[in-house]
Scaffold this motif. Structure first.
Motif, PDB file in Angstrom:
ATOM      1  N   GLN A 291       3.028 -11.786   3.533  1.00 10.78           N
ATOM      2  CA  GLN A 291       2.893 -10.606   2.656  1.00 10.78           C
ATOM      3  C   GLN A 291       4.060  -9.523   2.942  1.00 10.78           C
ATOM      4  OE1 GLN A 291       1.138  -9.926  -0.480  1.00 10.78           O
ATOM      5  NE2 GLN A 291       0.956 -12.060  -0.145  1.00 10.78           N
ATOM      6  N   VAL A 292       5.033  -9.973   3.777  1.00  6.99           N
ATOM      7  CA  VAL A 292       6.082  -9.167   4.376  1.00  6.99           C
ATOM      8  C   VAL A 292       7.448  -9.463   3.764  1.00  6.99           C
ATOM      9  CG1 VAL A 292       4.648  -7.787   6.184  1.00  6.99           C
ATOM     10  CG2 VAL A 292       6.330  -9.807   6.636  1.00  6.99           C
ATOM     11  N   PRO A 293       8.362  -8.807   3.726  1.00 13.68           N
ATOM     12  CA  PRO A 293       9.798  -9.191   3.299  1.00 13.68           C
ATOM     13  C   PRO A 293      10.226 -10.198   4.649  1.00 13.68           C
ATOM     14  CG  PRO A 293       9.371  -6.904   2.871  1.00 13.68           C
ATOM     15  CD  PRO A 293       8.224  -7.130   3.710  1.00 13.68           C
ATOM     16  N   VAL A 294      10.991 -11.074   4.172  1.00 13.29           N
ATOM     17  CA  VAL A 294      11.684 -11.982   5.101  1.00 13.29           C
ATOM     18  C   VAL A 294      13.253 -12.367   4.655  1.00 13.29           C
ATOM     19  CG1 VAL A 294      11.634 -14.313   5.801  1.00 13.29           C
ATOM     20  CG2 VAL A 294       9.661 -13.407   5.238  1.00 13.29           C
ATOM     21  N   LEU A 295      14.070 -11.944   5.796  1.00 13.89           N
ATOM     22  CA  LEU A 295      15.319 -12.488   5.946  1.00 13.89           C
ATOM     23  C   LEU A 295      15.589 -13.688   6.602  1.00 13.89           C
ATOM     24  CD1 LEU A 295      18.281 -11.906   4.994  1.00 13.89           C
ATOM     25  CD2 LEU A 295      18.330 -10.736   7.247  1.00 13.89           C
ATOM     26  N   ALA A 296      15.873 -14.735   5.935  1.00 17.29           N
ATOM     27  CA  ALA A 296      16.118 -16.145   6.195  1.00 17.29           C
ATOM     28  C   ALA A 296      17.372 -16.666   6.421  1.00 17.29           C
ATOM     29  CB  ALA A 296      15.381 -17.160   5.563  1.00 17.29           C
ATOM     30  N   VAL A 297      17.695 -17.170   7.609  1.00 18.74           N
ATOM     31  CA  VAL A 297      19.211 -17.339   7.982  1.00 18.74           C
ATOM     32  C   VAL A 297      19.026 -18.829   8.749  1.00 18.74           C
ATOM     33  CG1 VAL A 297      21.297 -16.423   9.300  1.00 18.74           C
ATOM     34  CG2 VAL A 297      19.390 -15.033   8.295  1.00 18.74           C
ATOM     35  N   SER A 298      20.493 -19.430   8.544  1.00 15.47           N
ATOM     36  CA  SER A 298      20.799 -20.761   9.279  1.00 15.47           C
ATOM     37  C   SER A 298      22.130 -20.825   9.400  1.00 15.47           C
ATOM     38  CB  SER A 298      19.750 -21.781   8.655  1.00 15.47           C
ATOM     39  OG  SER A 298      19.956 -23.038   9.381  1.00 15.47           O
ATOM     40  N   GLY A 299      22.664 -22.060   9.412  1.00 17.12           N
ATOM     41  CA  GLY A 299      23.997 -22.488   9.266  1.00 17.12           C
ATOM     42  C   GLY A 299      24.154 -24.017   8.817  1.00 17.12           C
ATOM     43  N   TRP A 300      25.395 -24.284   8.419  1.00 13.14           N
ATOM     44  CA  TRP A 300      25.357 -25.594   7.874  1.00 13.14           C
ATOM     45  C   TRP A 300      25.289 -26.846   8.922  1.00 13.14           C
ATOM     46  CZ3 TRP A 300      23.777 -25.318   3.209  1.00 13.14           C
ATOM     47  CH2 TRP A 300      24.264 -24.467   2.350  1.00 13.14           C
ATOM     48  N   ALA A 301      25.780 -26.513  10.033  1.00 13.76           N
ATOM     49  CA  ALA A 301      25.679 -27.457  11.244  1.00 13.76           C
ATOM     50  C   ALA A 301      24.254 -27.395  11.929  1.00 13.76           C
ATOM     51  CB  ALA A 301      26.758 -26.996  12.223  1.00 13.76           C
ATOM     52  N   ASP A 302      23.397 -26.449  11.452  1.00  8.35           N
ATOM     53  CA  ASP A 302      21.924 -26.273  12.211  1.00  8.35           C
ATOM     54  C   ASP A 302      21.241 -27.560  11.523  1.00  8.35           C
ATOM     55  OD1 ASP A 302      19.867 -25.062  13.440  1.00  8.35           O
ATOM     56  OD2 ASP A 302      19.181 -24.137  11.743  1.00  8.35           O
TER      57      ASP A 302
ATOM     58  N   CYS B 137      12.474 -11.679  -0.254  1.00  4.10           N
ATOM     59  CA  CYS B 137      12.982 -12.806   0.646  1.00  4.10           C
ATOM     60  C   CYS B 137      14.627 -12.923   0.262  1.00  4.10           C
ATOM     61  CB  CYS B 137      12.267 -13.933   0.682  1.00  4.10           C
ATOM     62  SG  CYS B 137      12.936 -15.242   1.794  1.00  4.10           S
ATOM     63  N   LYS B 138      15.584 -12.983   1.178  1.00  2.00           N
ATOM     64  CA  LYS B 138      17.098 -13.097   0.995  1.00  2.00           C
ATOM     65  C   LYS B 138      17.270 -14.301   1.963  1.00  2.00           C
ATOM     66  CE  LYS B 138      17.124  -9.493  -1.853  1.00  2.00           C
ATOM     67  NZ  LYS B 138      17.382  -9.649  -3.343  1.00  2.00           N
ATOM     68  N   GLY B 139      18.355 -15.035   1.588  1.00  2.00           N
ATOM     69  CA  GLY B 139      18.774 -16.026   2.382  1.00  2.00           C
ATOM     70  C   GLY B 139      20.452 -15.832   2.760  1.00  2.00           C
ATOM     71  N   ILE B 140      20.636 -16.318   4.204  1.00  2.00           N
ATOM     72  CA  ILE B 140      22.126 -16.210   4.243  1.00  2.00           C
ATOM     73  C   ILE B 140      22.452 -17.661   5.267  1.00  2.00           C
ATOM     74  CG2 ILE B 140      23.823 -15.169   5.724  1.00  2.00           C
ATOM     75  CD1 ILE B 140      22.273 -12.652   5.442  1.00  2.00           C
ATOM     76  N   VAL B 141      23.291 -18.623   4.478  1.00  2.00           N
ATOM     77  CA  VAL B 141      23.637 -19.843   5.211  1.00  2.00           C
ATOM     78  C   VAL B 141      24.964 -19.757   5.624  1.00  2.00           C
ATOM     79  CG1 VAL B 141      23.456 -22.100   5.435  1.00  2.00           C
ATOM     80  CG2 VAL B 141      21.885 -20.912   4.117  1.00  2.00           C
TER      81      VAL B 141
END
Length: 681
Positions: A236-247, A264-268
């Motif tokens: 129930q809290v905001p989430v910033l989700a992050v990863s990489g293509w080599a991950d 929720c926002k995503g960065i790859v």
């Protein structure tokens, strides 16, 4: 190159504070506080992991948490119970007790006089996992999470099993985790009168975790625990989700953005398993500034603009010659204001070709009789796969996929027409196959490659499936030889432009070693092509982001270290032609160095060796050997561990040794041996 800011005049550090728990145990925490926090309480950023805040992650902690503290956030780097200098035992990954302790930690942080009462959690890998898991427990003071390189499904999205197949990382990561059970606390922190007793207590209660994980070969309650996919609404809290293509954990970003019911926002990016301010392959980004925007909004209620950011920001990779290490990946940032899976291009498999159902396509499927093709791959198809998760790229580790031509030679291949225009892919491809097998157990590996003009085969994505798990990871069932089954292979998400002049290739094999443990017997699978296709996340147009979408990378100046031996990583393939045996050897050496501020000299090495004999999957064998040392003055300890995994048609066998030395004398030793029945694997 990152800017390293000297912020010591803005912050206060407390090397060790103790967080008391209700059962009498204490957890060790290192605090980084804004100097203003005592008169103007600050929001708190928590990182809660097992990797020894005193020495193991000290340099990275200082670079990141000093920077956050200078930006006005109190930072707490807490050792999980039984690790570093904290009391208690580690037990296993992500246990309920770890979460319970985390709730008490957050409560303690929220009521400190220098705390505003608002807490955020940040972490990569383990810390990304437990940030989501603890958020699902809803502690009142937790207001936001930044989760990097994590998972939402501990069975299908972690190092242990992939598509119902045994991942080699179960043993490689398991070797490190097993070794961690033998790491001692620091006598300077816990006292000369306690450290040996704490050390022995840890070793006496160590478990052979890779064997425990191997006891659970299907997605049972063991894996459901801690998998936030079980109840998206719990967070129930905001989430910033992050990863990489080599991950190895890219999928979680897409899952979280698609399914969470909160902001929720995503960065790859192009990176491996690293914080993006240190991201390799580059380009790295100003991630600490981006994280501060997230904290400003959700911990301070400052309008930083994050709530209007695109749902997904992706590094759209350009084509690249496949190599084991790529320092910088060409491409550009693109964004999607809303994200939902879109697979707008379907290509059917037919007579070695990929043909389109699109009536406007030059590659439209001709009317042909039903066709099928069969394959029983060499056991060594997969040697060009690279690492499931690229961890060591900062040490120039050759972990990325190689030219796929050798693997293609042992696979069924289906080639498309040469592209007349660039093709933009963003998302997760899906392959739907109709297959039959001559064995009751078999696996299928599917790769999507781009074939360059000179014949180079560049892997874009891949997926694997244990065909016994075709209907469910919870309830696998054997195949009936000769019976046709419709199966779905989910492939790893990608964002890449395939340029005009290249062509797509789908390659299908029955092995993907050493990443995936082989089926017990060589299986021949038949692909019934009239009912088989790949669905691609093709986008006619993409929205390119401004060049300054992210600021340049920054962090804080960390404490000095003296390198006595530089670290490095290597990968070697050794073939014994007479014995028809292939060995794959992955060696990691973190070097030997002194942390000058505390005077501790430390080292860590790991060697994983996988071997197999051509045509004999039951010859598969894997070993992991780890060595770690800590020295300072009279404190001189060494930890050694060895794991060996082998099998027959019915059973996995795993042995382990954990030895601890004080000086040259053995301090404690444990030996383990387990036999575990194979369960449709």
């Amino acid at each position: 190159m990152a800017i390293h800011r000297d912020v010591q005049h803005l912050i206060e550090e407390i090397e060790t504070e103790w967080i008391p728990l209700r059962d009498g145990r204490r957890l060790a925490v290192r605090l980084f506080l804004p100097r203003s926090a005592h008169r103007q309480p600050a929001p708190v950023v928590l990182e809660y992991i097992p990797y020894r805040r005193r020495d193991g992650t000290r340099i990275g902690d200082e670079a990141m948490h000093r920077w956050f503290a200078a930006a006005g956030y109190a930072c707490a780097r807490v050792d999980i119970a039984g690790m570093g200098d904290s009391d208690g035992l580690i037990e296993d990954e992500y246990v309920r007790r770890e979460q319970d302790d985390g709730l008490e930690v957050i409560e303690w942080l929220a009521r400190q006089p220098w705390s505003s009462g608002s807490v955020g959690m940040i972490g990569i890998s383990w810390g990304g996992f437990n940030g989501l898991q603890i958020a699902a427990r809803r502690p009142p003071a937790l207001k936001a999470v930044i989760s990097l390189c994590s998972t939402v499904d501990r069975y299908h999205g972690d190092v242990h099993y992939t598509g119902g197949c045994l991942n080699e990382e179960n043993l490689e990561w398991g070797g490190y985790f097993f070794t961690m059970n033998g790491f001692p606390p620091d006598p300077d922190i816990v006292g000369n009168d306690r450290w040996r007793a704490m050390w022995r207590h840890r070793i006496d209660h160590a478990r052979l975790a890779p064997a425990d994980w191997l006891e659970h070969q299907r997605r049972d309650t063991f894996w459901q625990h801690g998998s936030v996919i079980e109840d998206w609404s719990a967070i129930q809290v905001p989430v910033l989700a992050v990863s990489g293509w080599a991950d190895g954990y890219t999928a979680a970003v897409f899952e979280l953005v698609e399914h969470l019911h909160v902001p929720c926002k995503g960065i790859v990016g192009p990176w491996g398993h690293k914080y993006p301010q240190d991201g390799v392959p580059g380009p790295a980004i100003g991630f600490l500034q981006e994280a501060t925007r997230w904290w400003d909004k959700w911990l301070r209620d400052i309008d930083s603009g994050v709530d209007t950011d695109p749902a997904m920001r992706l590094w759209l990779q350009a084509s690249h010659e496949p190599r084991g290490h790529i320092p910088e990946r060409a491409g550009s940032w693109v964004h999607f204001d809303q994200w939902s899976p879109a697979r707008e291009l379907t290509l059917r498999l037919a007579h070695g070709s990929l043909v389109s159902d699109d009536p406007g396509s030059d590659a439209k499927a001709p009317t042909m009789p039903a066709s099928h093709s069969s394959i029983c791959s060499p056991q060594t198809v997969g040697l060009g796969a690279g690492q499931w998760c690229a961890y060591g790229l900062g040490k120039i580790a050759p972990e990325l996929p190689l030219d796929q031509r050798a693997d293609d030679a042992g696979s069924l291949t289906y080639d498309g027409e040469m592209l007349a225009a660039p093709l933009h892919l963003a998302g997760g491809p899906v392959v739907r196959l109709r297959v039959s097998s001559d064995q009751p157990q078999a696996l299928v590996a599917v790769r999507l490659n781009a074939v360059h003009a000179d014949g180079t085969s560049e892997r874009l994505s891949y997926g694997v499936l244990n065909l016994c798990h075709r209907d469910s990871h919870e309830h696998p069932s054997a195949l009936t030889p000769g019976v046709e089954y419709d199966v779905t292979v989910e492939m790893k998400a990608i964002a890449q432009t395939v340029p005009a002049g290249q062509r797509l290739r789908v390659a299908i094999s029955t092995s993907y070693w050493p990443m995936i443990w082989p089926s017990p017997h060589p299986a021949t699978i038949t692909v019934h092509e009239q009912a088989s296709r790949i669905e691609l996340p093709a986008h006619a147009t993409v929205h390119h982001s401004p060049a300054d979408i992210f600021q340049p990378p920054e962090d804080a100046v960390h404490g000095p270290i003296t390198a006595l031996r530089n670290g490095h990583e290597t990968r070697h393939i050794v073939r014994d032609l007479g014995a028809r045996r292939t060995e794959f050897i992955a060696a990691r050496d973190d070097g030997l160095y002194v942390i000058d501020d505390i005077g501790t000299e430390q080292s860590f090495t790991r060697v994983r060796t996988s071997s197999i004999v051509d045509g004999e999957p039951l010859s598969a064998r894997a070993t992991v050997e780890c060595r770690a040392t800590y020295r300072r003055g009279e404190w001189n300890v060494r930890i050694e561990s060895d794991l060996v995994l082998s099998c027959d048609a019915a059973t996995f066998r795993i042995t382990g040794r954990l030895s601890a030395y004080e000086g040259d004398a053995i301090f404690a030793e444990r030996r383990f041996e387990r036999s575990i029945p194979r369960d449709h694997l």
